[in-house]
Design a protein around this motif. Structure first.
Motif, PDB file in Angstrom:
ATOM      1  N   TYR A   1      13.074  10.758  -0.198  1.00 52.25           N
ATOM      2  CA  TYR A   1      12.550  10.713   1.173  1.00 52.25           C
ATOM      3  C   TYR A   1      13.532  11.414   2.095  1.00 52.25           C
ATOM      4  CZ  TYR A   1      11.128   8.748   5.682  1.00 52.25           C
ATOM      5  OH  TYR A   1      10.738   8.590   6.976  1.00 52.25           O
ATOM      6  N   THR A   2      13.030  12.298   2.929  1.00 56.20           N
ATOM      7  CA  THR A   2      13.870  12.990   3.895  1.00 56.20           C
ATOM      8  C   THR A   2      13.298  12.794   5.293  1.00 56.20           C
ATOM      9  OG1 THR A   2      12.616  15.048   3.608  1.00 56.20           O
ATOM     10  CG2 THR A   2      14.587  14.753   2.246  1.00 56.20           C
ATOM     11  N   HIS A   3      14.125  12.991   6.292  1.00 58.62           N
ATOM     12  CA  HIS A   3      13.710  12.834   7.679  1.00 58.62           C
ATOM     13  C   HIS A   3      12.530  13.749   7.976  1.00 58.62           C
ATOM     14  CE1 HIS A   3      14.025  11.948  11.936  1.00 58.62           C
ATOM     15  NE2 HIS A   3      14.024  13.253  12.192  1.00 58.62           N
ATOM     16  N   GLY A   4      11.495  13.188   8.542  1.00 63.29           N
ATOM     17  CA  GLY A   4      10.299  13.949   8.835  1.00 63.29           C
ATOM     18  C   GLY A   4       9.143  13.615   7.916  1.00 63.29           C
TER      19      GLY A   4
ATOM     20  N   ASP B   1       6.943   5.608  -2.078  1.00 62.01           N
ATOM     21  CA  ASP B   1       6.504   4.895  -3.277  1.00 62.01           C
ATOM     22  C   ASP B   1       7.349   3.628  -3.398  1.00 62.01           C
ATOM     23  OD1 ASP B   1       6.092   3.921  -5.866  1.00 62.01           O
ATOM     24  OD2 ASP B   1       5.674   5.923  -6.649  1.00 62.01           O
ATOM     25  N   TRP B   2       6.730   2.496  -3.041  1.00 62.70           N
ATOM     26  CA  TRP B   2       7.481   1.247  -3.004  1.00 62.70           C
ATOM     27  C   TRP B   2       7.813   0.718  -4.393  1.00 62.70           C
ATOM     28  CZ3 TRP B   2       9.841   0.461   1.283  1.00 62.70           C
ATOM     29  CH2 TRP B   2       9.290   0.967   2.475  1.00 62.70           C
ATOM     30  N   LEU B   3       7.016   1.106  -5.384  1.00 59.99           N
ATOM     31  CA  LEU B   3       7.353   0.726  -6.755  1.00 59.99           C
ATOM     32  C   LEU B   3       8.632   1.437  -7.203  1.00 59.99           C
ATOM     33  CD1 LEU B   3       3.882   0.681  -8.559  1.00 59.99           C
ATOM     34  CD2 LEU B   3       5.357  -1.275  -8.001  1.00 59.99           C
ATOM     35  N   ALA B   4       8.737   2.705  -6.844  1.00 61.28           N
ATOM     36  CA  ALA B   4       9.950   3.453  -7.168  1.00 61.28           C
ATOM     37  C   ALA B   4      11.147   2.851  -6.433  1.00 61.28           C
ATOM     38  CB  ALA B   4       9.780   4.924  -6.794  1.00 61.28           C
TER      39      ALA B   4
ATOM     40  N   TYR C   1      11.683   7.138  -2.259  1.00 61.09           N
ATOM     41  CA  TYR C   1      11.089   8.345  -2.819  1.00 61.09           C
ATOM     42  C   TYR C   1       9.673   8.488  -2.300  1.00 61.09           C
ATOM     43  CZ  TYR C   1      14.894   8.614  -6.230  1.00 61.09           C
ATOM     44  OH  TYR C   1      16.118   8.719  -6.822  1.00 61.09           O
ATOM     45  N   VAL C   2       9.251   9.744  -2.157  1.00 58.23           N
ATOM     46  CA  VAL C   2       7.858   9.994  -1.805  1.00 58.23           C
ATOM     47  C   VAL C   2       7.207  10.757  -2.948  1.00 58.23           C
ATOM     48  CG1 VAL C   2       8.239   9.998   0.689  1.00 58.23           C
ATOM     49  CG2 VAL C   2       8.429  12.131  -0.585  1.00 58.23           C
ATOM     50  N   LYS C   3       5.895  10.553  -3.081  1.00 58.12           N
ATOM     51  CA  LYS C   3       5.148  11.253  -4.123  1.00 58.12           C
ATOM     52  C   LYS C   3       4.863  12.678  -3.660  1.00 58.12           C
ATOM     53  CE  LYS C   3       2.834   7.029  -5.665  1.00 58.12           C
ATOM     54  NZ  LYS C   3       1.535   6.324  -5.792  1.00 58.12           N
ATOM     55  N   LYS C   4       4.934  13.578  -4.589  1.00 57.54           N
ATOM     56  CA  LYS C   4       4.648  14.977  -4.271  1.00 57.54           C
ATOM     57  C   LYS C   4       3.155  15.220  -4.290  1.00 57.54           C
ATOM     58  CE  LYS C   4       8.953  16.830  -6.040  1.00 57.54           C
ATOM     59  NZ  LYS C   4       9.571  17.721  -7.037  1.00 57.54           N
ATOM     60  N   PHE C   5       2.685  15.872  -3.257  1.00 56.39           N
ATOM     61  CA  PHE C   5       1.270  16.184  -3.170  1.00 56.39           C
ATOM     62  C   PHE C   5       0.959  17.469  -3.924  1.00 56.39           C
ATOM     63  CE2 PHE C   5       1.909  13.347   0.375  1.00 56.39           C
ATOM     64  CZ  PHE C   5       0.765  12.554   0.324  1.00 56.39           C
ATOM     65  N   GLU C   6      -0.322  17.702  -4.148  1.00 56.65           N
ATOM     66  CA  GLU C   6      -0.762  18.883  -4.899  1.00 56.65           C
ATOM     67  C   GLU C   6      -0.209  20.167  -4.303  1.00 56.65           C
ATOM     68  OE1 GLU C   6      -4.916  21.175  -6.007  1.00 56.65           O
ATOM     69  OE2 GLU C   6      -4.929  19.023  -5.678  1.00 56.65           O
ATOM     70  N   ALA C   7      -0.187  20.235  -2.960  1.00 57.98           N
ATOM     71  CA  ALA C   7       0.276  21.452  -2.306  1.00 57.98           C
ATOM     72  C   ALA C   7       1.737  21.734  -2.608  1.00 57.98           C
ATOM     73  CB  ALA C   7       0.074  21.340  -0.791  1.00 57.98           C
ATOM     74  N   GLU C   8       2.481  20.652  -2.920  1.00 65.67           N
ATOM     75  CA  GLU C   8       3.894  20.826  -3.202  1.00 65.67           C
ATOM     76  C   GLU C   8       4.147  21.177  -4.657  1.00 65.67           C
ATOM     77  OE1 GLU C   8       6.644  17.981  -0.931  1.00 65.67           O
ATOM     78  OE2 GLU C   8       4.815  16.831  -1.243  1.00 65.67           O
ATOM     79  N   THR C   9       3.223  20.830  -5.531  1.00 69.41           N
ATOM     80  CA  THR C   9       3.456  21.014  -6.957  1.00 69.41           C
ATOM     81  C   THR C   9       2.803  22.267  -7.509  1.00 69.41           C
ATOM     82  OG1 THR C   9       1.534  19.638  -7.495  1.00 69.41           O
ATOM     83  CG2 THR C   9       3.654  18.535  -7.343  1.00 69.41           C
ATOM     84  N   ASN C  10       1.814  22.800  -6.845  1.00 73.42           N
ATOM     85  CA  ASN C  10       1.174  24.010  -7.343  1.00 73.42           C
ATOM     86  C   ASN C  10       2.061  25.225  -7.110  1.00 73.42           C
ATOM     87  OD1 ASN C  10      -1.016  22.491  -8.039  1.00 73.42           O
ATOM     88  ND2 ASN C  10      -2.509  23.832  -7.079  1.00 73.42           N
TER      89      ASN C  10
END
Length: 301
Positions: free
Chosen positions: A52-55, A62-65, A73-82
């Motif tokens: 997780y970063t500012h912004g 992801d609270w389980l993480a 941590y935040v989950k990466k969206f499709e736009a970030e992984t493609n």
């Protein structure tokens, strides 16, 4: 030149499909772990996380993480992984050479490109095509539709490798064309000046400095690597047509040392520039070629 359908015949399709089935790291990991890679390709699900970063939106945490690691941590969206891929294909006349293999260097490159296209589109990653000789000849915009593999192969099947090549100038031209960080997969025998002004290596560095990931598939014919000739033979440069008669038996040791030096130059330069270098020859099944590359990269990572 074989028709496009020959690259899509059942046995080729089966080989390509086997790539998909061979240990999930082929699909999920093929483009991951490249030197200093900003990309996380072949993933359209929330299969990866980043810190997780500012912004970032707190709702994406992801609270389980967090519960497991005590870190945000935040989950990466499709736009970030493609990722967007470009196949860059050398059309110089030397790519049409074959000694005793069924496939020329160009045919072999098409099969490899088909496999990569299949893998990328299967994960909804767009892929396009650029062909070049002394300059870029064709440019096909990246798409992620399943029809793109047929479009790419049909275009390639109607091309004949001919004329001279200027790999360095073509790659510089490609770097100027690309507006966003992309994955550039170059297929070439690299029979051109490697260093110096206008050389291949400075052009590859230019692509890297532009924020692009690069995989260099160095495709040679089996005979160019193994030198299976004996007695007096006449060699001809396919581009300059210059001929040279040699005693193959007396020349073999020096020749093999030169080929190894040729490959080693690219291996070292690519390593220093953060480029993945994949030396291949046309005797290697292209699915095995990919697998060996993955194993090598995995050990290096």
């Amino acid at each position: 030149m074989p028709a496009a359908e020959s690259y899509l015949k059942p046995e080729v399709i089966q080989q390509i499909k086997r790539l998909d089935l061979r240990a999930q790291f082929i699909v999920k990991g093929f483009m991951q772990g490249l030197h200093a890679s900003p990309f996380h390709g072949f993933s359209v699900e929330f299969s990866e996380h980043r810190k997780y970063t500012h912004g970032d939106d707190p709702k994406d945490i992801d609270w389980l993480a967090y519960a497991k690691t005590d870190r945000y941590y935040v989950k990466k969206f499709e736009a970030e992984t493609n990722i967007t891929g470009y196949l860059a294909m050398d059309l110089s006349e030397s790519m049409a050479y074959t000694y005793r293999q069924e496939l020329t260097k160009f045919d072999y490159s098409i099969c490899l490109a088909a496999a990569l296209t299949y893998l990328m589109i299967g994960q909804q990653d767009p892929v396009g095509l650029v062909t070049f000789g002394e300059r870029i000849r064709q440019s096909l915009p990246p798409k992620s539709k399943r029809t793109q593999i047929g479009t790419i192969l049909s275009l390639l099947a109607n091309l004949k490798p001919e004329g001279k090549t200027d790999i360095g100038a073509s790659l510089i031209q490609l770097a100027a064309m690309l507006k966003h960080s992309s994955l550039v997969m170059v297929f070439s025998d690299l029979l051109a000046d490697a260093e110096g002004e206008g050389g291949v290596i400075p052009a590859l560095r230019r692509l890297r400095h532009g924020g692009h990931d690069v995989i260099l598939f160095h495709v040679l014919d089996e005979a160019e690597v193994a030198f299976p000739f004996t007695g007096l033979v006449e060699l001809e440069d396919p581009e300059s047509k210059e001929k040279l008669e040699i005693d193959a038996d007396g020349f073999r040791t020096d020749y093999l040392a030169e080929v190894e030096s040729f490959r080693e130059t690219y291996r070292q330069e690519c390593f220093q520039s953060g480029i993945d270098y994949v030396p291949l020859d046309t005797s290697m099944p292209f699915d095995r070629a990919l697998t060996e590359y993955l194993v090598t990269r995995k050990h290096r990572a």
